[in-house]
Design a protein around this motif. Structure first.
Motif, short mmCIF file in Angstrom:
data_model
loop_
_atom_site.label_atom_id
_atom_site.label_comp_id
_atom_site.label_asym_id
_atom_site.label_seq_id
_atom_site.Cartn_x
_atom_site.Cartn_y
_atom_site.Cartn_z
N GLY A 136 -8.70 2.14 -4.13
CA GLY A 136 -7.63 1.79 -4.50
C GLY A 136 -7.64 0.63 -5.67
N THR A 137 -8.07 -0.09 -5.58
CA THR A 137 -7.67 -1.35 -6.36
C THR A 137 -8.03 -0.84 -8.19
N TYR A 148 -0.25 -6.12 -1.46
CA TYR A 148 -1.43 -6.91 -1.78
C TYR A 148 -1.83 -4.77 -2.41
N HIS A 149 -2.29 -5.20 -3.94
CA HIS A 149 -2.28 -4.18 -4.98
C HIS A 149 -4.31 -3.93 -5.09
N VAL A 185 -1.19 3.59 -1.74
CA VAL A 185 -2.61 3.74 -1.74
C VAL A 185 -2.63 3.72 -0.33
N MET A 186 -1.68 3.00 0.42
CA MET A 186 -1.37 2.15 2.27
C MET A 186 -1.38 4.26 2.46
N LYS A 194 -7.30 5.91 0.03
CA LYS A 194 -7.32 5.89 0.93
C LYS A 194 -7.07 7.33 2.03
N ASP A 218 2.53 2.13 -6.06
CA ASP A 218 1.59 2.22 -4.80
C ASP A 218 0.98 2.81 -4.39
N GLU A 250 4.67 -0.87 -3.87
CA GLU A 250 4.21 -0.22 -2.82
C GLU A 250 5.85 0.19 -2.39
C1 LIG Z 1 -1.17 -0.20 -1.28
C2 LIG Z 1 -3.06 -0.73 -1.47
N1 LIG Z 1 -3.13 -0.72 -3.03
C3 LIG Z 1 -3.96 -1.08 -3.02
C4 LIG Z 1 -5.35 -1.69 -2.30
C5 LIG Z 1 -6.71 -1.57 -2.95
O1 LIG Z 1 -7.79 -0.58 -2.20
P1 LIG Z 1 -8.93 -0.13 -2.19
O2 LIG Z 1 -9.19 -1.61 -1.12
O3 LIG Z 1 -9.55 0.68 -2.10
O4 LIG Z 1 -9.31 -1.11 -3.46
C6 LIG Z 1 -5.06 -0.72 -1.00
C7 LIG Z 1 -6.20 -2.12 -0.04
O5 LIG Z 1 -5.87 -2.02 1.07
C8 LIG Z 1 -3.60 -1.04 -0.26
O6 LIG Z 1 -3.14 -1.19 0.55
#
Ligand SMILES: Cc1ncc(COP(=O)(O)O)c(C=O)c1O
Length: 448
Positions: A115-116, A142-143, A250-251, A277, A248, A215
């Motif tokens: 994700g990051t 959180y990103h 990711v979650m 994820k 975002d 997000e």
């Molecule tokens: C919304 C969001 N973005 C980015 C990330 C970062 O992902 P990663 O831990 O795979 O780097 C997360 C991780 O929890 C997340 O919840």
């Protein structure tokens, strides 16, 4: 230094040699996991837990789904790894399946390891595409943990990493339960959050912003489903000021909210989508960016200055293909929506009626948060912002004693089982939560 730790217990060996994320190393107490299946995780002592955290809200398809395990094995026999400049069917097939589920005009996928990195690259693309630097993000967010992502992050994990030079500005998104705008209803909250956002843009320089990143449904920060109209309003601001809209996901993506992507439930079209994820439930690390036509075209004749040795790793992509096809065939996204509507929401509201300590219940799909408060009238959280508390530690321990793994952040518990949790499993997990909440009730000090 001797690394002969064979005389130690398994947990002692872990603690002696592995440096853990986000922790003061002497305080960690890791659950030593032996194996897992579906919604169940078993530790090395043979104790089985229901995983209502989906680990870090990533195991959307449940643990050890045989179709995904088989696909990884098959790919491993064929081709374990390949350099990013070469092509591979697992990679383009994963991209095709992701694009088929994406917004109209989604052109390409850039794959990352998680994700990051997806966030880093989405912001880099937006900056190069617009020729601008500033980025707006929400405080409650959180990103990710690498340089740009942690600076985009609103929560206190940013503080030690933020020297003020990242070009990121934060604002308060809509969150009626703890409104930053003194709003009394969702319409007011939406209007005032958008008004504030536009004011920031005009005072910071209407041509200064490369991107707004949100997000779609903030996850770790509290699962605040955006009120009607808010994200559409953000889209309009982006169009008015030539700003790239980065979602975002990711979650919240890949089934968590009961849609393939959460933005689809909000009827909004982003320019870039960061995912990770749930794309393959973390069976092999994978993330990426879905890129719209215009931004993709920016790099048709101009070199994109970014890449990764493992971009589109075959094992990760084969796992994504199998995960997405299985989620489609087994109607796992539909299941997430139904479990949310028919089981989690009504039963969590019933728990709120029973336990005064639950100040708020919110969410959708298999993505729900409980705000624990010591007083409903003042909304005093059961742990301060950015911290834990003896009360929260006791509740989390009570969940563990009941055989329930739950996601906790500050004063909140997040009920986030796999997207294919069955109705019976969901009901059983909530019964365990109900018993654990009796411990939380002891910390309630407000009026009965
Ligand atoms: C919304 C969001 N973005 C980015 C990330 C970062 O992902 P990663 O831990 O795979 O780097 C997360 C991780 O929890 C997340 O919840």
């Amino acid at each position: 230094m001797s690394t002969d730790h064979s005389h130690l217990t398994s947990q002692e060996r872990e603690k002696a040699s592995v440096f853990h994320s986000w922790s003061a190393q002497s305080t960690i107490n890791p659950l030593m996991v032996r194996d897992a299946k579906g919604v169940y995780v078993t530790d090395e002592d043979g104790t089985t837990y229901m995983d209502f955290s989906s680990q870090l809200v990533n195991v959307n398809i449940g643990h050890q789904h045989p179709a995904v395990v088989a696909a990884i094995k098959q790919q491993a026999d064929l081709l374990c790894t390949i350099a990013p400049q070469h092509g591979n069917p697992a990679r383009y097939r994963a991209a095709e399946l992701i694009l088929e589920r994406s917004f109209d005009g989604a052109a390409k996928v850039f794959f990352t390891n998680g994700g990051t990195e997806a966030i880093e690259h989405a912001v880099r693309m937006a900056r190069l595409h617009t020729g601008r630097r500033k980025v707006l993000a929400a405080y409650r967010s959180y990103h990710g943990a690498t340089s740009t992502s942690i600076n985009l992050t609103g929560d206190p994990r940013r503080w030690p990493n933020d020297d003020g030079s990242s070009g990121v500005l934060h604002f308060f998104g809509p969150f009626l339960y703890r409104s930053a705008y003194h709003a009394t209803n969702e319409q007011e909250e939406t209007a005032r959050a958008l008004e504030n956002l536009e004011r920031i843009i005009s005072f910071e320089g209407p041509t200064a912003f490369a991107a707004i990143i949100l997000e779609t449904v903030p996850g770790t920060a509290g699962i605040m489903v955006p009120p009607p109209g808010f994200l559409k309003g953000v889209r309009e601001l982006c169009d008015r000021y030539g700003i790239v809209y980065i979602a975002d996901e990711v979650m919240c993506g890949f089934g968590r909210t009961g849609d393939w992507f959460a933005y689809q439930g909000q009827d909004v079209k982003p320019d870039l989508v960061a995912f990770a994820k749930g794309v393959n439930s973390g069976y092999v690390p994978l993330g990426g960016v879905v890129i719209n036509e215009a931004i993709s075209a920016t790099f048709n004749d101009r070199v994109y200055p970014g890449g990764l040795t493992y971009s589109g790793h075959p094992l990760a992509c084969a796992a994504a293909v199998a995960a997405i096809e299985t989620m489609r065939d087994e109607k796992i996204v539909e299941n997430a929506r139904r479990i949310g509507d028919e089981v989690l929401r009504p039963r969590l509201l019933a728990l709120q009626a029973k336990h005064r300590v639950i100040g708020d219940v919110r969410g959708l799909g298999v993505f729900f948060a409980l705000e624990l408060v010591s007083d409903r009238a003042t909304k005093e959280p059961l742990a301060p912002y950015g911290a834990s508390s003896p009360a929260m530690n006791a509740v989390i321990a009570a969940c563990r004693d009941e055989g329930l793994l739950i996601f906790a952040n500050f004063h909140r518990l997040h009920v986030v089982p796999p997207c294919n949790v069955t109705e019976a499993e969901a009901i059983e997990g909530l019964a365990r939560l109900d018993r654990a909440l009796e411990v939380a009730d002891q910390y309630y000090t407000g009026a009965a």
